[in-house]
Design a protein around this motif. Structure first.
Motif, PDB file in Angstrom:
ATOM      1  N   GLU A 351      35.518  93.068 -14.231  1.00 11.57           N
ATOM      2  CA  GLU A 351      34.305  92.639 -14.919  1.00 11.57           C
ATOM      3  C   GLU A 351      33.707  93.771 -15.742  1.00 11.57           C
ATOM      4  O   GLU A 351      33.223  93.551 -16.864  1.00 11.57           O
ATOM      5  CB  GLU A 351      33.292  92.107 -13.906  1.00 11.57           C
ATOM      6  N   VAL A 352      33.728  94.999 -15.210  1.00  9.47           N
ATOM      7  CA  VAL A 352      33.230  96.141 -15.984  1.00  9.47           C
ATOM      8  C   VAL A 352      34.103  96.371 -17.205  1.00  9.47           C
ATOM      9  O   VAL A 352      33.603  96.590 -18.323  1.00  9.47           O
ATOM     10  CB  VAL A 352      33.177  97.398 -15.099  1.00  9.47           C
ATOM     11  N   GLY A 353      35.426  96.312 -17.039  1.00 14.36           N
ATOM     12  CA  GLY A 353      36.325  96.490 -18.174  1.00 14.36           C
ATOM     13  C   GLY A 353      36.170  95.397 -19.217  1.00 14.36           C
ATOM     14  O   GLY A 353      36.208  95.672 -20.426  1.00 14.36           O
ATOM     15  N   SER A 354      35.981  94.157 -18.788  1.00 17.26           N
ATOM     16  CA  SER A 354      35.771  93.057 -19.732  1.00 17.26           C
ATOM     17  C   SER A 354      34.482  93.252 -20.520  1.00 17.26           C
ATOM     18  O   SER A 354      34.432  92.991 -21.735  1.00 17.26           O
ATOM     19  CB  SER A 354      35.735  91.720 -18.988  1.00 17.26           C
ATOM     20  N   ALA A 355      33.435  93.717 -19.842  1.00 15.24           N
ATOM     21  CA  ALA A 355      32.168  93.956 -20.531  1.00 15.24           C
ATOM     22  C   ALA A 355      32.303  95.071 -21.564  1.00 15.24           C
ATOM     23  O   ALA A 355      31.801  94.955 -22.694  1.00 15.24           O
ATOM     24  CB  ALA A 355      31.081  94.303 -19.512  1.00 15.24           C
ATOM     25  N   LEU A 356      33.005  96.153 -21.216  1.00  6.32           N
ATOM     26  CA  LEU A 356      33.198  97.245 -22.168  1.00  6.32           C
ATOM     27  C   LEU A 356      34.048  96.804 -23.355  1.00  6.32           C
ATOM     28  O   LEU A 356      33.759  97.157 -24.505  1.00  6.32           O
ATOM     29  CB  LEU A 356      33.848  98.443 -21.463  1.00  6.32           C
ATOM     30  N   TYR A 357      35.098  96.022 -23.088  1.00  2.94           N
ATOM     31  CA  TYR A 357      35.939  95.572 -24.204  1.00  2.94           C
ATOM     32  C   TYR A 357      35.189  94.560 -25.068  1.00  2.94           C
ATOM     33  O   TYR A 357      35.380  94.517 -26.288  1.00  2.94           O
ATOM     34  CB  TYR A 357      37.230  94.952 -23.668  1.00  2.94           C
ATOM     35  N   TRP A 358      34.341  93.740 -24.441  1.00  9.99           N
ATOM     36  CA  TRP A 358      33.511  92.816 -25.219  1.00  9.99           C
ATOM     37  C   TRP A 358      32.617  93.595 -26.177  1.00  9.99           C
ATOM     38  O   TRP A 358      32.432  93.196 -27.329  1.00  9.99           O
ATOM     39  CB  TRP A 358      32.672  91.966 -24.276  1.00  9.99           C
ATOM     40  N   MET A 359      32.083  94.715 -25.706  1.00  8.52           N
ATOM     41  CA  MET A 359      31.255  95.557 -26.567  1.00  8.52           C
ATOM     42  C   MET A 359      32.085  96.184 -27.683  1.00  8.52           C
ATOM     43  O   MET A 359      31.584  96.371 -28.803  1.00  8.52           O
ATOM     44  CB  MET A 359      30.593  96.645 -25.724  1.00  8.52           C
ATOM     45  N   SER A 360      33.345  96.493 -27.402  1.00 11.76           N
ATOM     46  CA  SER A 360      34.197  97.051 -28.463  1.00 11.76           C
ATOM     47  C   SER A 360      34.487  96.015 -29.539  1.00 11.76           C
ATOM     48  O   SER A 360      34.511  96.336 -30.740  1.00 11.76           O
ATOM     49  CB  SER A 360      35.502  97.579 -27.866  1.00 11.76           C
TER      50      SER A 360
END
Length: 630
Positions: A351-360
């Motif tokens: 979930e943390v990785g998905s949130a960071l990639y969503w921001m990218s």
């Protein structure tokens, strides 16, 4: 019956005479009063006229709205889609002359004058609002991937509003859209659509979607929803609430279906366009808070995995080969009784990785939008590209926008007939202010860099537990409590499971786990430690050395079997893919979040660690964004 016949026949010639049947009622009413002198008969005629005129307004309103929706959908339909169709004529809307009906302000009916234009305007305003509300209700019954479909239908509705506004004084479309989004307050950063998007992201998107880094897309996990989200049922609406006709509805449904199974760049453009720059900071703040919450939830679970590791972990020996190394790793990772804890850690990392990639992805979209705006405003600001590829600026006194208003101001003020020169001087000052404002907007910040700094601040208070300082002043190769050891063990076991168990393929977690793990490792200053001591990397090195040794032996003894790594090929290939992904993430982090500018530590070439430097991030530094409760 006559009106229904005109509407169903779709005859443009008869359409202009749609009000002519009411002359029959006018004549009948006059005869009832003047010739037959029957008030009762007149009352019956009047009651029937009221009913028929109301039905006329209803049907006329529907057919006008359907026609303009069809026209708008036909105008906006992708031309490549039309060119590939065998029968493209069914997407062409034949013209109908409604403009003459829309101009009628005085319709004589039973001695009264009725403003038909005003009545149609009122009903069309109401119908457009109902259409917006229906589209929002439909989106609330679907997942986040339906945001492209919502954008398409709102674009069609907006274009229909523009076509109707040529003949009618309709309310502003942006006003109606904000009204249905419940976003009319000047101090509210949220909206109905923004709240729904965040609800979907929190309850369904982050828990249930996995990332494919190669295609830059999120797809729903084949394992099913780990967190089932409760949604309202999808409402059914009339055809004019979509595109106006069955053929156009089918065409746009097929186009929307292309974007319904994944979330990527097109969906991010739709999100930015729909919620606008007003509600976008609210979404960003909510995602940052979500990352901070997940980090706080993740840390205690990592402590549980740390306790299960041995006090000291050395380098894997080369003399045991890949089989011996795998056995040693299994002895070190004593997490067999903590499968549920490992699952929760991987889920939180995903979930943390998905949130960071969503921001990218959001960062890519915003940069493209900023570039487009720059290309539009640069000529007026006196900015141009030099021969060396660098952005150059003309003299401050020769900027096109300011120069244009300065010349106009000089000519007008110097004219003898100028009554109020101060107003034109104010206009010149406003042009100079606009020049400065637009020039500042050219240099825009990075959303991803902001998110990485926020994540670094969220990790600060846990630094001592996740990254132990070496006692000797040099790298401690036996340290087992640092975060990179935890992620290294999780990654090794995860890669083994994807190979040994056919039901647990890469689709179980996707690439989000690697994004989160590598980001945390990088922000803690443990990248070089990870690349030196990762179990998978050591395993690959041992396999390479063993391969070279066996190949050298086989060159002298042809009778020996060369398939010494049989059974490990799939695992080794999975490890190579994982290493390529990790290197990609670390490269992105070094470009967007240099260690010398962030809270982290580096390692000198001599091997001595350089501890945390520059400044200390705190969460209070990020309070400038609007709170998500606002």
């Amino acid at each position: 019956m006559l009106v229904d016949n005109v509407i169903e026949s779709q005859d443009p010639g008869l359409l202009e005479s749609i009000l002519m049947p009411f002359d029959i009622y006018n004549d009948a009413a006059q005869n009832a009063l003047t010739m037959l002198k029957q008030r009762f008969l007149y009352d019956e005629i009047e009651a029937e006229v009221d009913l028929c005129f109301d039905q006329l307004l209803y049907k006329l309103n529907e057919i006008i709205f359907s026609y303009y929706k069809s026209r708008a959908a036909s105008d906006l339909l992708d031309q490549s889609f039309i060119a590939s169709c065998n029968d493209d004529n069914k997407y062409f809307v034949k013209p109908m002359r409604f403009n003459e009906i829309l101009k009628l302000r005085r319709v004589k009916l039973l001695g009264r004058s009725i403003d038909l234009r005003s009545l149609l305007t009122q009903r069309l305003n109401k119908l457009i609002r109902e259409n917006i509300d229906f589209l929002f209700d439909r989106f609330e019954g679907l997942d986040l991937c339906a945001v492209v479909e919502l954008q398409q239908h709102l674009e069609i509705l907006k274009h229909s509003h523009n076509l109707l506004s040529k003949d009618l004084e309709l309310d502003s479309f942006s006003l109606m859209l904000n009204e249905m989004q419940e976003n009319l307050s000047l101090i509210s950063y949220s909206s109905r659509l923004a709240s729904q998007i965040w609800t979907e992201m929190q309850n369904d998107f982050f828990p249930n979607f996995i990332l494919c880094n190669t295609t830059q897309r999120f797809i729903r996990s084949i394992k099913g929803d780990r967190h089932a989200s409760q949604r309202a049922s999808v409402p059914s609406g009339k055809s004019y609430f979509f595109c106006g006709s069955q053929d156009l509805n089918a065409a746009y449904h097929n186009l929307a279906a292309m974007y319904s199974e994944f979330f990527g760049i097109p969906h991010m453009f739709a999100v930015v366009q729909l919620i606008g720059l007003r509600s976008l900071p609210w979404i960003i703040r909510a995602i940052l808070d979500h990352i901070a919450v997940k980090v706080n939830v993740l840390i205690p679970k990592i402590y549980g995995l740390q306790d299960a590791l041995p006090k000291s972990i050395g380098l894997l020996p080369f003399d045991g080969g890949v089989a011996g190394s795998q056995k040693i790793i299994h002895e070190l990772l004593t997490w067999g009784t903590k499968s549920e804890l490992k699952f929760e850690v991987l889920q939180s990392l995903k979930e943390v990785g998905s949130a960071l990639y969503w921001m990218s992805l959001l960062d890519l979209v915003l940069r493209e939008i900023d570039t487009t705006q720059f290309m539009q405003t640069a000529p007026w600001l006196g900015l141009f590209m030099g021969t060396d590829g660098q952005l150059k600026e003309v003299d401050s006194g020769n900027r096109p926008l300011v120069s244009l208003f300065r010349l106009a101001n000089t000519e007008i003020v110097s004219h003898a007939t100028c009554q109020n020169p101060n107003s034109f001087n104010i206009m010149l000052k406003q042009a100079e202010a606009a020049d400065l404002i637009y020039k500042k907007n050219i240099i825009s910040a990075s959303v991803l860099e902001y998110a990485l700094a926020f994540t670094s601040a969220a990790l600060d208070k846990h630094y001592s537990k996740l990254s132990a300082n070496p006692k000797t002043g040099f790298i401690d190769i036996t340290t087992s409590k640092d975060f990179y050891r935890i992620f290294s063990g999780l990654q090794f076991e995860y890669l083994e499971e994807t190979v040994l168990e056919s039901s647990r393929r890469h689709d179980s977690w996707g690439d989000s786990v690697a994004w989160a793990g590598c980001t945390i490792i990088y922000l803690l200053g443990q990248q070089l430690h990870f690349e030196l001591f990762d179990f998978s990397y050591q395993f690959l090195n041992i396999a390479e050395v063993e391969n070279a040794a066996i190949a050298h032996t086989l060159s002298f003894d042809r009778s020996k079997n060369s398939n010494f790594l049989q059974g490990y090929e799939i695992l080794l290939e999975a490890m190579r893919k994982a290493r390529r992904l990790n290197n990609h993430v670390f490269s992105m982090l070094r470009a967007r979040c240099p260690l010398e500018d962030k809270v982290a530590c580096a390692i000198k070439h001599s091997g001595a660690p350089q501890h945390r430097i520059t400044f200390v991030n705190t969460l209070s530094a990020f309070e400038t964004l609007p709170q998500k409760e606002a």
